[in-house]
Design an enzyme around this catalytic site. Sequence first.
Site, PDB file in Angstrom:
ATOM      1  N   CYS A 186       0.825  -1.203   0.000  1.00  0.00           N
ATOM      2  CA  CYS A 186       0.000   0.000   0.000  1.00  0.00           C
ATOM      3  C   CYS A 186       0.867   1.263   0.000  1.00  0.00           C
ATOM      4  O   CYS A 186       1.575   1.528  -0.964  1.00  0.00           O
ATOM      5  CB  CYS A 186      -0.966  -0.048   1.187  1.00  0.00           C
ATOM      6  N   HIS A 187       0.833   2.054   1.060  1.00  0.00           N
ATOM      7  CA  HIS A 187       1.649   3.261   1.169  1.00  0.00           C
ATOM      8  C   HIS A 187       3.028   2.983   1.781  1.00  0.00           C
ATOM      9  O   HIS A 187       3.876   3.869   1.826  1.00  0.00           O
ATOM     10  CB  HIS A 187       0.936   4.313   2.026  1.00  0.00           C
TER      11      HIS A 187
END
Length: 187
Positions: free
Chosen positions: A111-112
């Site tokens: 994800c991030h």
Amino acid sequence: MPTIPESRIMILATNGFEQSELEVPLEKLRNAGATVDVVSIENGEITGWEKKDWGSAVKVDRTLSDARVEDYDALVLPGGQINPDVLRTDKAAVGFIRDFHATGKPVAAICHAPWLLIEAGLVNGLRATSYHSIRTDMENAGARWEDSQTVRDGNVITARKPDDLEAFTAAIVEAVENDSGQRTAAE
């Protein structure tokens, strides 16, 4: 799913981690036989982020200041927006990620969390993926970004989002299993 008994895996996170991106790998890696430590910059508990609000707390097994690279067979970095943004400003966390990567053992970010790989200077020339909103950050740091569930380039495994957790966790297990076999053969 293959098993990875006798493996020890670190999940590095702080408050604001995406709930499922910590809890699913934690459960699946433990079910595969690994010892998994949740490591954070502070002791006690860290709280996740679930959809649009704070989620559940998770017990911290060890602080980062007490963790040693050589104690672990893989490093897992959950995403969420808050968690990696806080960790990428922590010099000790970024240094640990860089040092861990240098060992050649698996580093997995979803994800991030690839923001942490950027901050550690690890994505230039790397085939990788991430959450779509940080694609430009990845490409500006030199990553060869792909829109795939998971991407493995050398010892780095990346994934896009919670929907990819099954593939992400399977890739971690496979990497640890293969890495352990290679180290055993070399010893």
